[in-house]
Design a protein around this motif. Structure first.
Motif, short mmCIF file in Angstrom:
data_model
loop_
_atom_site.label_atom_id
_atom_site.label_comp_id
_atom_site.label_asym_id
_atom_site.label_seq_id
_atom_site.Cartn_x
_atom_site.Cartn_y
_atom_site.Cartn_z
N LEU A 117 49.73 42.05 49.45
CA LEU A 117 48.63 42.20 49.28
C LEU A 117 48.06 42.53 47.79
N ILE A 118 47.35 41.47 47.44
CA ILE A 118 46.88 41.41 46.05
C ILE A 118 45.60 42.06 45.84
N ALA A 119 45.45 43.33 45.27
CA ALA A 119 44.29 44.15 44.94
C ALA A 119 43.46 43.93 46.09
N PRO A 120 43.88 44.30 47.29
CA PRO A 120 43.33 44.26 48.75
C PRO A 120 42.05 44.98 48.79
N ALA A 121 41.10 44.58 49.32
CA ALA A 121 39.82 45.30 49.81
C ALA A 121 40.23 45.93 51.47
N GLY A 122 39.48 46.86 51.91
CA GLY A 122 39.60 47.49 53.16
C GLY A 122 39.48 48.85 53.28
N PHE A 123 39.57 49.48 52.25
CA PHE A 123 39.16 50.89 52.10
C PHE A 123 38.09 51.22 51.14
N TRP A 124 37.68 52.62 51.41
CA TRP A 124 36.56 53.07 50.72
C TRP A 124 36.81 54.37 50.41
N ILE A 125 36.66 54.94 48.82
CA ILE A 125 36.93 56.28 48.41
C ILE A 125 35.65 56.29 47.79
N ASP A 126 35.22 57.41 48.43
CA ASP A 126 33.64 58.00 47.88
C ASP A 126 33.60 58.31 46.20
N ALA A 127 34.86 58.74 45.83
CA ALA A 127 34.95 59.23 44.27
C ALA A 127 35.23 58.04 43.44
N VAL A 128 35.47 56.75 44.02
CA VAL A 128 36.12 55.72 43.12
C VAL A 128 35.28 54.54 43.90
N PRO A 129 33.95 54.44 43.81
CA PRO A 129 33.20 53.43 44.62
C PRO A 129 33.54 51.96 44.11
N LEU A 144 33.52 41.78 35.70
CA LEU A 144 33.96 42.70 36.78
C LEU A 144 35.38 41.99 37.16
N LEU A 145 35.63 40.85 37.14
CA LEU A 145 36.69 40.19 37.81
C LEU A 145 37.73 40.01 36.56
N PHE A 146 37.61 39.84 35.51
CA PHE A 146 38.58 39.64 34.65
C PHE A 146 38.89 40.83 33.57
N ILE A 234 52.33 47.40 39.48
CA ILE A 234 50.98 47.16 38.42
C ILE A 234 51.44 46.06 37.51
N ILE A 235 50.53 45.04 37.55
CA ILE A 235 50.61 44.05 36.48
C ILE A 235 49.76 44.17 35.30
N LYS A 236 50.26 44.17 34.26
CA LYS A 236 49.62 44.72 32.99
C LYS A 236 48.80 43.41 32.49
N ASN A 237 47.75 43.91 31.80
CA ASN A 237 46.61 43.05 31.10
C ASN A 237 46.24 41.95 32.11
N ALA A 238 45.86 42.65 33.30
CA ALA A 238 45.23 41.76 34.31
C ALA A 238 44.15 42.30 34.90
N GLY A 239 43.12 41.88 35.25
CA GLY A 239 41.98 42.51 36.17
C GLY A 239 42.07 42.03 37.51
N HIS A 240 40.98 41.86 38.49
CA HIS A 240 41.11 41.59 39.73
C HIS A 240 41.57 40.28 39.99
N MET A 241 41.39 39.33 39.33
CA MET A 241 41.83 38.02 39.11
C MET A 241 43.20 37.65 38.72
N VAL A 242 44.15 38.55 39.04
CA VAL A 242 45.36 38.63 38.44
C VAL A 242 46.28 37.14 38.29
N GLN A 247 49.76 34.96 35.70
CA GLN A 247 50.29 33.94 36.79
C GLN A 247 51.92 33.96 36.95
N GLU A 248 52.63 34.02 35.75
CA GLU A 248 54.21 34.06 35.77
C GLU A 248 54.56 35.23 36.36
N ALA A 249 53.86 36.50 36.08
CA ALA A 249 54.32 37.79 36.47
C ALA A 249 53.94 37.97 37.80
N LEU A 250 52.88 37.51 38.44
CA LEU A 250 52.47 37.36 39.68
C LEU A 250 53.50 36.81 40.64
#
Length: 260
Positions: A117-129, A144-146, A234-242, A247-250
């Motif tokens: 699962l790569i940065a999956p959706a599916g949950f909601w945390i009120d403190a971290v919208p 937002l993505l990068f 955790i993959i460093k220096n990456a946003g949502h579109m990791v 690519q190589e690390a992922l």
């Protein structure tokens, strides 16, 4: 290789990318859909037979009117796996696709050999919208993505065409994609996965960019606490579109986990 896959006597017609050979890997894309060619999937194709369908409502894939909710989406993927002759496969999902991959693995514990699962959706945390991608202006999306919104990959994927016809085409495609994604993600991306995640039996790897501004890494703890046999990288220096930024690390992390 791009193919067309029919399901349920033509109820669905799918545009699908297929790469490589070997152990089957089904890739479930995020709310943005697939690029015409996906270099990270090509890379995974050196080790696996990768199937990457455009979800109904994306690209040339049709049949989105038959999918109203999570149960419909899960059954769609079950039908696809049966049609492809891969009743069990490694499932890899990004963002919305990560949410759906987790649901596929929860509904039927025999479907996923291993789960990534790569940065999956599916949950909601009120403190971290999670920011509302549906309300975001086109000019806000790269940020937002990068991790680096000025990188060539970010600029290429979020460029706003100057040509009117191309702009019109882009807007039509965007509306179509968001209409489909909204079935799972809007107004919040919580469709009850927290009630079902305990059923996931597949060994699970969670991958997250350290600078994910769309689904922050704080959500990783929610997944590792609810999926019993899971671990996080955790993959460093990456946003949502990791996959486009590191690519190589992922690919290395996925390959190591699935082959291990």
């Amino acid at each position: 290789m791009n193919t067309t896959q029919k399901l349920l006597n033509g109820k669905f017609s799918l545009e699908m990318q297929v790469y490589g050979s070997g152990e089957p890997l089904l890739y479930l894309h995020g709310a943005g859909g697939l690029m015409p060619v996906e270099p990270f999937l090509e890379d995974l194709g050196a080790h696996f037979k990768v199937y990457a369908p455009q979800f109904p409502g994306y690209g040339e894939s049709t049949g989105s009117e038959h999918i109203d909710d999570i149960a419909d989406a899960v059954l769609f993927y079950h039908e696809l796996m049966d049609e492809l002759g891969i009743p069990t496969a490694n499932l890899v999902g990004h963002s919305m696709g990560g949410m759906l991959a987790a649901e596929v693995a929860a509904f039927d514990v025999h479907r996923a050999g291993k789960l990534v699962l790569i940065a999956p959706a599916g949950f909601w945390i009120d403190a971290v919208p999670i920011p509302d991608l549906f309300a975001a202006q086109l000019t806000e999306i790269a940020g937002l993505l990068f991790h680096d919104p000025n990188s060539p990959a970010a600029q290429m994927m979020t460029a706003i065409p100057s040509d009117f016809k191309a702009l019109e085409t882009m807007y039509v495609e965007r509306v179509k994609r968001l209409a489909t994604a909204s079935k799972f993600l809007w107004p919040i991306p919580d469709r009850g996965l927290k009630k079902r995640a305990y059923r996931i039996a597949a060994p699970t790897l969670l991958l997250w960019g350290d600078d994910d501004k769309l689904i922050p890494p704080a959500y990783a703890k929610e997944f590792t606490s609810r999926i019993k046999n899971s671990k996080l990288e955790i993959i460093k220096n990456a946003g949502h579109m990791v996959m486009y930024e590191q690519q190589e690390a992922l690919v290395g992390a996925i390959r190591k986990f699935l082959k291990g």
